[in-house]
Design an enzyme around this catalytic site. Sequence first.
Site: not given
Ligand code: NAD
Length: 260
Positions: A160, A167
């Site tokens: 990570y 984060k």
């Molecule tokens: P996802 O890929 O669907 O969403 C991530 C989004 O970030 C995408 O829409 C992408 O276009 C956007 N993004 C990236 N760079 C960007 C930029 N420069 N400007 C604008 N948008 C940008 O994946 P997700 O898992 O739904 O992620 C959403 C959030 O949840 C993130 O912060 C991620 O770290 C967090 N999260 C995810 C998980 C998991 O296991 N999937 C667990 C804990 C936290």
Amino acid sequence: MNGSGKLKGKKALIVAVANERSIAWGIAQALHREGCELAFTYLGEALERRVRPLAESVGAKVIAPCDVRDESQVEALFHAVGDAYGSLDFLVHSIAYAERSDLEGSFVATSKNGFLTALEVSAYSLVSLTRKALPLMEKAGGGSIVTLSYYGAEKVVPNYNVMGVAKAALECCVRYLAWELGPKNIRVNAISAGPVRTLAAAGIRGFKTMMQTVQERAPLKRNVTLDEISDTGLFLLSPSGGGITGETLYVDSGYNILGM
Ligand code: NAD
């Protein structure tokens, strides 16, 4: 819309949906069920093709490009939201990015550019989007903001790396924003979600192992669902979570309580 309609007349900006698996899309659907009106962003033309039909299916009046590193796009986005809705009640910040090499290699080798990019996109963007949302939330008499974090902010999770640092910064930004904006009746919270399969998750080496570990060791002996994370987002955004701000709430099958 099968919900109670308790958010009828409320307006939310969702940043950012990538596809139907996005946590942002799950939260957007939960808000829509309760009657909330929605505005969406997408990153680049390739994702626009995935996001536009989803956003249209819930009647969004704003579907705008937004790279959070591009001030002019952010500016144009908030103009569009102001023109379409006049005010804003909710902001969903669901964004993370780090260079792939920084999510695979050695942490000590993290480049300065890689570090700054991860922090800018994944943490600073909460501050900058909140600043832009403020005038519209003040027009609404207050607001509620939710962002997405992960346990790697707090403990070492292999691979990570720099995203854990981002984060940690994000969760700290939540507390400072909550303190400062509380008097304006604006709440700011984070959900620390357990692993769920999404586009962003696909960029993390060993993600399958993360999911297996939760299934084997977490108190609930299973992974969380997108619906569970989305319902918590709805709870924190809506008046049901009215007394909660500055909090990082775990939706992780209880994994974070383990001592070893
Ligand atoms: P996802 O890929 O669907 O969403 C991530 C989004 O970030 C995408 O829409 C992408 O276009 C956007 N993004 C990236 N760079 C960007 C930029 N420069 N400007 C604008 N948008 C940008 O994946 P997700 O898992 O739904 O992620 C959403 C959030 O949840 C993130 O912060 C991620 O770290 C967090 N999260 C995810 C998980 C998991 O296991 N999937 C667990 C804990 C936290």
